[in-house]
Design an enzyme around this catalytic site. Structure first.
Site, PDB file in Angstrom:
ATOM      1  N   HIS A 286      74.236  21.405  40.695  1.00  7.92           N
ATOM      2  CA  HIS A 286      73.581  22.548  39.852  1.00  7.92           C
ATOM      3  C   HIS A 286      74.094  23.693  39.858  1.00  7.92           C
ATOM      4  O   HIS A 286      74.274  24.608  38.968  1.00  7.92           O
ATOM      5  CB  HIS A 286      72.408  22.569  40.241  1.00  7.92           C
ATOM      6  N   CYS A 287      75.228  24.005  40.689  1.00  9.75           N
ATOM      7  CA  CYS A 287      75.833  25.500  41.087  1.00  9.75           C
ATOM      8  C   CYS A 287      76.877  25.755  40.345  1.00  9.75           C
ATOM      9  O   CYS A 287      76.794  26.587  39.461  1.00  9.75           O
ATOM     10  CB  CYS A 287      76.128  25.555  42.531  1.00  9.75           C
ATOM     11  N   ILE A 288      77.995  25.114  40.520  1.00  9.13           N
ATOM     12  CA  ILE A 288      79.169  25.452  39.739  1.00  9.13           C
ATOM     13  C   ILE A 288      79.188  25.487  38.522  1.00  9.13           C
ATOM     14  O   ILE A 288      79.987  26.400  37.791  1.00  9.13           O
ATOM     15  CB  ILE A 288      80.551  24.792  40.516  1.00  9.13           C
ATOM     16  N   VAL A 290      76.880  25.670  36.289  1.00 14.64           N
ATOM     17  CA  VAL A 290      75.727  26.409  35.706  1.00 14.64           C
ATOM     18  C   VAL A 290      75.672  27.697  36.091  1.00 14.64           C
ATOM     19  O   VAL A 290      75.586  28.574  35.253  1.00 14.64           O
ATOM     20  CB  VAL A 290      74.403  25.711  36.116  1.00 14.64           C
ATOM     21  N   ASP A 291      75.634  27.983  37.554  1.00 15.48           N
ATOM     22  CA  ASP A 291      75.602  29.754  37.965  1.00 15.48           C
ATOM     23  C   ASP A 291      76.356  30.639  37.197  1.00 15.48           C
ATOM     24  O   ASP A 291      75.926  31.506  36.774  1.00 15.48           O
ATOM     25  CB  ASP A 291      75.582  29.567  39.480  1.00 15.48           C
TER      26      ASP A 291
END
Length: 444
Positions: A286-288, A290-291
């Protein structure tokens, strides 16, 4: 009820039945901490709050997730069954938000995704915020842990909460503290990962920092929520950019006949100024993926392109296509056309030894191979079902036999189960994660 479902994809993992609780929940105690969204990030926070002695309740719309928590069987792999059992007398979960009015602290840990065009979707966060608004009372501390772009907490979150008639910083406290959960990390967990906290006012900062100091070993306080929001995005943009660098570098090394793994190992001997990252099929979770897009979007609103993040996103997104082209070339080199070839994908989660398939690079890789006419089969000890191009892929039921018969095996994620002696049985093996992927920085 204006809430949000924070459960992981149903196909992400097998959920073993819980062994039941080891203690009776003390329902006579006042609930002190509420955690909205008891998924990958919210459940570890809820457990940490209970471990600190707070009567804690998780809130989620997903009835299955709530039921799993209440029988002591964690529905996500960021919390163990033993951890749940240890706090069984202090932690439960529900779908009913009515109890929020009783709590001293309310933490919001819901997903903040992007849409198909890479535009931030604050819908889940705003839905949860409206739920808090409808039950807000004076004296409460509201903490946002969901990743978002700078200015969200002081802007739309504050405005929504103040629709209750209460004033942030005066009638209630408001802060932002980004989650830092790393699934599968055996070294750093909630207690020994420093917590970043930014409050709307000095009193908000003090109260939020005091809460987290009961839960973690170290708390870093920022000037305002904006800096805390930006820090989370910077952390993951740093990883995104460095992974894009090493992924593109790997493509160049391949063309030049340079051993990229030997090169990385050589560079990593420098004791300063270099952090080893390793290439792979792509990045996921979910992080790289998306963020950084949250800051890309917010910067674009101000007329400021975030060029480094945008280019890194393009490079990382292109990796599954490049690996698929390498698979076609390898098959052709051994006299097999990709159309009709059986290709076995090993490990379809987004990183090794987790059950999380969010934004897994295995999906676009499988889609490319399917589009070229390959018969794609998958194996993953953590995943029962996997889809690509809208098709359910056939799982391997006899891995040694499938390794021996598949025209090509692609090692997507190097799970611990995929030992060298097992991989030696592959008829033809493509390993984009490389021989040293188990050390250094993970490609996902």
């Amino acid at each position: 009820m204006d809430l949000i479902d924070s459960a992981p994809p149903a196909s992400a993992a097998r959920f073993a039945p819980g062994r039941g609780r080891t203690a009776v929940l003390d329902r006579t105690r006042t609930i002190e901490v509420a955690v909205i969204g008891t998924g990958y990030a919210g459940l570890p926070l809820a457990v940490a709050a209970a471990q600190a002695g707070h009567r804690t309740r998780g809130l989620d719309l997903n009835e299955f997730l709530v039921a799993q928590v209440n029988i002591g069987s964690p529905p996500v792999d960021t919390v163990t069954e033993e951890q749940l059992a240890a706090v069984s007398g202090l932690l439960d979960a529900t779908t009913d938000p009515a109890y929020l009015r009783e709590c001293s602290v309310i933490a919001v840990c819901v997903p903040t995704p992007v849409d198909a065009h890479g535009v931030p979707d604050l819908g889940p966060l705003l839905s949860a915020t409206r739920t808090v608004r409808d039950h807000l009372r004076p004296g409460q501390l509201v903490i946002i842990e969901s990743t978002t772009y700078p200015g969200t907490t002081e802007g739309v979150i504050r405005e929504t909460l103040e629709e209750s008639g209460l004033v942030a910083g005066e009638d209630f406290h408001l802060a932002f503290s980004p989650e830092r959960v790393d699934p599968g990390n055996q070294r750093f967990g909630f207690h020994n990962t420093p917590k970043v906290v930014g409050g709307l006012t000095a009193e908000c900062r003090t109260r939020a920092a005091g809460f987290y100091r009961e839960l973690t070993e170290q708390v870093h306080v920022t000037r305002s929520p904006r800096e805390a929001e930006a820090a989370k995005i910077l952390e993951n943009t740093y990883r995104q950019v460095n992974l894009a660098l090493i992924n593109e570098f790997a493509q160049i090394c391949h063309r030049l006949g340079v051993d990229v793994w030997d090169t990385i190992d050589a560079a990593a001997t420098k004791p300063f100024g270099f952090t080893p990252f390793r290439p792979g099929v792509g990045v996921g979770g979910h992080c790289i993926p998306v963020d950084p897009l949250y800051l890309v979007h917010r910067a674009a609103q101000e007329g400021l392109p975030f060029r480094m993040a945008e280019q890194a996103q393009r490079i990382n997104d292109s990796m599954p296509v490049w690996v698929a082209s390498r698979a076609r070339d390898l098959l052709a080199h051994h006299g097999t056309a990709v159309r009709g070839a059986r290709v076995l994908l090993l490990g379809v989660t987004y990183k090794p030894d987790v059950a999380d398939i969010r934004h897994s690079p295995a999906e676009p890789l499988a889609a490319e191979l399917l589009g070229a006419g390959a018969d794609v089969v998958f194996h993953d000890p953590y995943v029962d079902a996997f889809r690509a191009r809208g098709r359910e892929l056939r799982p391997s039921r006899d891995l040694p036999a499938d390794l021996a018969t598949a025209d090509l095996t692609v090692l997507v994620q190097r799970h611990r189960a995929y030992r060298d002696e097992l991989l030696a049985g592959a008829r033809l093996l493509l390993d984009p994660s490389g021989p040293a992927a188990t050390t250094g920085t993970s490609p996902s």
